[in-house]
Scaffold this active site. Structure first.
Site, short mmCIF file in Angstrom:
data_model
loop_
_atom_site.label_atom_id
_atom_site.label_comp_id
_atom_site.label_asym_id
_atom_site.label_seq_id
_atom_site.Cartn_x
_atom_site.Cartn_y
_atom_site.Cartn_z
N LEU A 290 -3.44 32.16 11.06
CA LEU A 290 -2.80 31.92 12.60
C LEU A 290 -3.08 30.59 13.15
O LEU A 290 -2.63 30.17 14.07
CB LEU A 290 -3.66 32.64 13.59
CG LEU A 290 -3.05 34.28 13.46
CD1 LEU A 290 -3.99 35.10 14.42
CD2 LEU A 290 -1.46 34.16 14.01
N ARG A 291 -3.78 29.62 12.18
CA ARG A 291 -4.15 28.18 12.63
C ARG A 291 -2.66 27.30 12.80
O ARG A 291 -2.66 26.80 13.84
CB ARG A 291 -4.71 27.62 11.67
CG ARG A 291 -5.88 26.48 12.34
CD ARG A 291 -6.33 25.62 11.05
NE ARG A 291 -7.08 25.99 10.47
CZ ARG A 291 -8.65 25.71 10.92
NH1 ARG A 291 -9.16 25.35 11.94
NH2 ARG A 291 -9.82 26.27 9.97
N GLY A 292 -1.73 27.61 12.03
CA GLY A 292 -0.55 27.04 12.34
C GLY A 292 0.05 27.05 13.63
O GLY A 292 0.51 26.25 14.56
N THR B 126 -2.20 25.69 16.22
CA THR B 126 -1.98 24.17 16.51
C THR B 126 -0.61 23.85 17.05
O THR B 126 -0.36 23.00 17.73
CB THR B 126 -1.97 23.59 15.15
OG1 THR B 126 -3.02 24.14 14.58
CG2 THR B 126 -1.93 21.98 15.26
#
Lengths: 340, 605
Positions: free
Chosen positions: A277-279, A282
């Site tokens: 989920l980091r994408g 960010t």
């Protein structure tokens, strides 16, 4: 050290400039990684940023430069003190260089040798990580950084806290910083874990049109011949940019992210098959910072579009047989989702 | 200074001029990459440079295996012990401030050292963060990289070479007696005074940028360096403004050696070979506009003429070569140390011990740290034991005992470099080649994690060539592999020979080579390039024996649809593993190779 080339005087290089500004507006976006050819001015941009950043308030005497309004819970100096007790002063936001060849003790901090030898006192001497707290930590040639230092950084960057256990010293202190790395892809790849710590990744190219190149050479030459005059000439522009940064920071909490934008971001990430989920996170954060910087009240597709390449290009699953670079893949996905 | 036309100048005269220009502005021109074996020409040139520099300017030599504390600065051990508190010591770089640094054996300089040098050159100062001290010292100097490389592949790291204005090659150049018009030390001294006030007209800046672009010089450092050189030349000639001649000479000296293509009048004719082009670069858009731009730029035309005259005939051949192995530094991509010794590698902690046998290195800082807490106690102890202790002991401010000694342990993985030797001949059908390329890329993708490197040799037609020098970079590998053509005869012997040579180079760098040969084994071109199956097979077997004699570990992947005995025989002669994979794809090949490759996690020290 000597005067630094002014940020506003940098010709072109919009992507890296934007990424750095976004990181300055909202440090939670994560660091910035700039990969590119030699002599494209990556380092220049980072060093220029240091001069551009507005000053910040710190607690007087705190070795970790705590914010007087919000001292870090892990800070030994400020812990347990009442609000009125902490005096504050304005300082430059630190942009700390992590030079190649730095030793571990300088990075994490160690026993203060001088005091130990002369007074027999066991005192902790903070290292680079402490100095970079609330600022930027800059690694030039990030892909040449030695492995054991990379390990150290990964841990601290993830936890925001530096835990030191050495020479009978047991200490923990806050170390929240924006990681900025530059490198040349020809020198080798970056470790995937380290790559992941960078919120934004930009590709820096040599400008190819003559007019731009002439302007770069001209300004650089002017700067080298008379740095004072050159910096003075660009001061106005730098000041303006600084005010815009401050305004953006103030505006940031009030910027809304509509559901439609969240959905766009999710679709884009799913389409690209980014890991985790980091994408998305960010992407949204960077979009919000950009909206704040542009003075917009809500985050829309136009913001996502501009930050998507930097936020996503290093998160694609690597397929070595795919000739198209990740930049092209992100562009393609953007076309699909938002139309030309 | 001189009225000779530029073409008349000999390489030696150019070299002397470069020395003078470096002497005028060491920090601005940054320096010289001097490719030459030690000898009369190099000695004479260095002597010339020294004689031109004003007296008192430091000229320091940087040995190849300098450690960081001497390079950048660190703790001065003797002074620290004497004073009882940390005393910093400047490194060689800081000591060279204002002067010239001679980098010995520049072709062997590691990427790490080059990066440190580059950072100091860029920042105009040394920043040290080590051994409990921090030093910031403004430092500007020129560099002379003494490149003693013999082969095309041995070059100083690109990070360093890119920053140096001049490139000189002394092969076949002999020193000449000083000409009358040679600048002397007084000229240089006068020029140094004038330098700061020499102005650069816009048209000069434009012309230098335009010339760089027409020559396909990518880096923006090149025109900047050319400008600095033009300025130094103007100062040397006693001018207050950079003239056309200055610009032309600067372009010839700085830009011409960096050219990656010849300037061509009509851009649409330009059809450079595929692998000539720098990475992912569509033909620059600026190019189409160029005719208009150039039209009213007589100066640029003039400079281009001068540069063209300076580009020797046959350069295009060289350019093609340069394009293929563009970042020539063989050691680029590997940080750290290459030697296999207990004293190098990544520090793996510190432990108590004695640095007696030379098998361990005393860690001074940790030793002092260990001793520090005990100082008051020991001082008291000493005072109590009375005055019988000697003078030396009384003056010692820090008392270090045997127990305090700490030594650093180093850990070093022996790096492995896998050399792929790929049969690109007509007999190994083209699609096999694609699979081989794929397998290389797949293996490379894991290399960073394993700290391995990959190199690639291909053979076809009449000869073998080094397609990919040892690297860990996907970017480079992709670029170089993409341009690999197929078809032609099968000079198997040449392929094996080149692999053995490369393996030898790799081994000398302290790494372990591992050869993977992908072929169908149907050799039909002999070592000397003559066709004929019997001789070719005989040569291939001889080469295979040479490989075994060199003690190399190898794997032969037979890619023929119907494996033949010859491939097996060659494998036997090489003492190599034999792996027939008639219908494998890239993933299967890389999988099979991974399965048979020995694990390589050896630690030293």
């Amino acid at each position: 050290m000597a005067l630094v080339f002014p940020f506003s005087a940098i010709v072109g290089q919009d992507e890296i400039k934007l990424a750095l500004l976004i990181a300055a507006v909202d440090p939670t976006v994560g660091g910035v990684l700039a990969f590119g050819d030699r002599g494209t001015g990556k380092s220049t941009a980072v060093r220029a940023l240091a001069q551009l950043l507005p000053k910040m308030k710190v607690v007087v005497g705190c070795p970790y430069a705590c914010d007087p309004d919000k001292p870090a819970p892990a800070c030994e100096h400020c812990r347990g003190k009442k609000e009125g007790e902490l005096k504050s002063r304005q300082v430059q936001v630190p942009v700390v260089d992590l030079p190649l060849g730095a030793t571990e003790d300088r990075v994490v901090g160690a026993l203060d040798l001088e005091r130990a030898l002369t007074q027999g006192v066991k005192a902790f001497e903070p290292g680079l990580l402490a100095r970079a707290h609330r600022g930027f930590l800059y690694i030039d040639e990030a892909n040449l950084l030695e492995d054991h230092l990379v390990d150290l950084l990964l841990d601290v960057a993830a936890s925001g806290e530096n835990v030191v256990e050495r020479e009978g010293i047991s200490i923990r202190h806050p170390a929240r910083f924006v990681l900025v790395g530059t490198g040349n892809p020809e020198e080798g790849e970056l470790r995937p874990q380290l790559l992941d710590r960078f919120g934004l990744s930009v590709e820096v190219r040599t400008p190819e049109d003559l007019a731009t190149r002439i302007e770069v050479v001209r300004r650089r030459d002017a700067f080298e011949r008379d740095p004072e005059a050159f910096v003075a000439k660009w001061k106005k522009d730098d000041d303006k940019l600084r005010r815009r940064l401050l305004a953006a920071r103030e505006k940031l909490p009030s910027v809304k992210v509509p559901d439609a934008t969240l959905e766009s971001a999710a679709k884009l990430c799913m389409g690209l098959g980014t890991d985790g989920l980091r994408g998305e996170l960010t992407l949204i954060r960077a979009g919000r910072a950009l909206a704040a910087f542009d003075g917009d009240a809500t985050v829309g597709d136009k913001h996502l579009r501009r930050v998507a390449p930097s936020a996503l290009r290093h998160r694609l699953r690597r397929n070595p047989l795919d000739e198209a670079g990740s930049t092209v893949r992100v562009e393609r996905a953007l076309q699909e989702h938002f139309g030309a | 200074m001189t009225d000779k036309t530029e073409t008349e100048r000999s390489p030696w005269a150019d070299a002397v001029l470069a020395a003078a220009l470096v002497a005028v502005d060491p920090a601005g021109t940054v320096g010289v990459a001097l490719r030459s074996l030690p000898g009369l020409a190099r000695d004479r040139w260095l002597a010339t440079l020294k004689s031109l520099l004003p007296p008192g300017v430091p000229v320091r030599r940087l040995p190849l295996h300098i450690d960081d504390s001497r390079l950048l600065g660190g703790l001065d051990l003797a002074a620290t012990l004497r004073a009882g508190k940390p005393i910093a010591e400047r490194g060689i770089l800081a000591e060279t401030d204002g002067g010239v640094l001679l980098v010995a054996m520049a072709e062997r300089v590691s990427a790490g050292t080059a990066a440190r040098l580059a950072a100091v050159l860029d920042n105009g100062g040394v920043t040290v963060e080590r051994d409990g001290i921090r030093i910031d010292s403004p430092t500007r100097f020129g560099v002379v990289a003494l490149d003693e490389g013999m082969t095309e592949d041995e070059r100083p790291p690109a990070a360093l070479a890119d920053r140096l204005a001049f490139r000189l090659d002394f092969e076949g150049v002999s020193p000449e007696p000083p000409a009358d018009d040679c600048p002397d030390a007084d000229d240089v001294a006068a020029a140094r005074k004038r330098l700061a006030d020499v102005t650069a007209p816009d048209e000069v800046v434009e012309a230098l940028c335009g010339t760089a672009l027409s020559l396909g010089v990518d880096s923006l450092r090149a025109p900047l360096l050319a400008l600095a050189v033009a300025r130094a030349h103007a100062a040397l000639a006693g001018r207050w403004e950079i003239s056309k001649e200055d610009a032309a000479i600067a372009a010839r000296l700085v830009l011409a050696p960096r050219a990656t293509r010849l300037p061509m009048p009509p851009p649409e004719e330009e059809q450079p070979p595929q692998d000539d082009e720098p990475p992912d670069q569509p033909p620059p858009e600026g190019e189409n506009e160029q005719p208009e731009n150039v039209e009213d730029r007589p100066l640029e035309d003039m400079i281009l003429e001068a540069v063209k005259a300076a580009i020797p005939a046959g350069i295009l051949e060289q350019l093609k070569l340069a394009g293929r192995i563009k970042p020539r530094a063989p050691s680029a991509g590997r940080a750290g140390h290459l030697q296999k010794t207990k004293l190098r590698g990544r520090p793996a902690g510190v432990r108590r011990g004695e640095p007696r046998s030379g098998g361990a290195r005393l860690n001074v800082i940790e030793t002092l740290r260990a001793a520090a807490p005990w100082q008051p106690l020991r001082r008291r102890e000493r005072e109590q034991s009375g005055g019988q202790s000697g003078l030396a002991e009384r003056t010692a401010r820090v008392e270090v005992r045997k127990d305090d000694f700490r030594i650093t342990r180093f850990k070093q993985k022996t790096e492995t470099t896998t050399i792929f030797v790929v049969d690109a001949s007509g007999s190994a059908a083209l699609h096999r080649l694609a699979e081989a390329k794929g397998a290389v890329e797949l293996l490379l993708a894991e290399c960073y994690v394993r700290r391995d490197q990959v190199a690639m040799v291909s053979f076809r037609g009449k000869a073998a060539e080094l397609l990919l020098p040892p690297t860990r970079s996907l970017v480079r590998a992709k670029r170089n592999l993409a341009g690999l053509p197929g078809g032609g005869g099968t000079p198997l012997a040449c392929g094996i020979d080149l692999a053995v040579m490369l393996a030898d180079q790799i081994r000398r760098k302290g790494q372990t080579p591992f050869v993977i040969l992908l072929t169908d084994g149907s050799a039909n071109i002999a070592r000397d390039g003559a066709p004929g199956r019997p001789k070719a097979e005989e040569d291939a077997l001889a080469s295979a024996r040479a490989l075994r004699a060199a003690g190399l570990t190898a794997l032969l992947v037979d890619t023929a649809p119907h494996p033949r005995p010859l491939a097996r025989k060659i494998a036997a002669e090489m003492d190599a593993m034999y792996l027939p994979l008639p219908h494998a794809d890239a993933a299967a090949i890389s999988g099979a190779i991974k399965a048979v490759t020995p694990p390589r996690e050896s630690l030293a020290g």
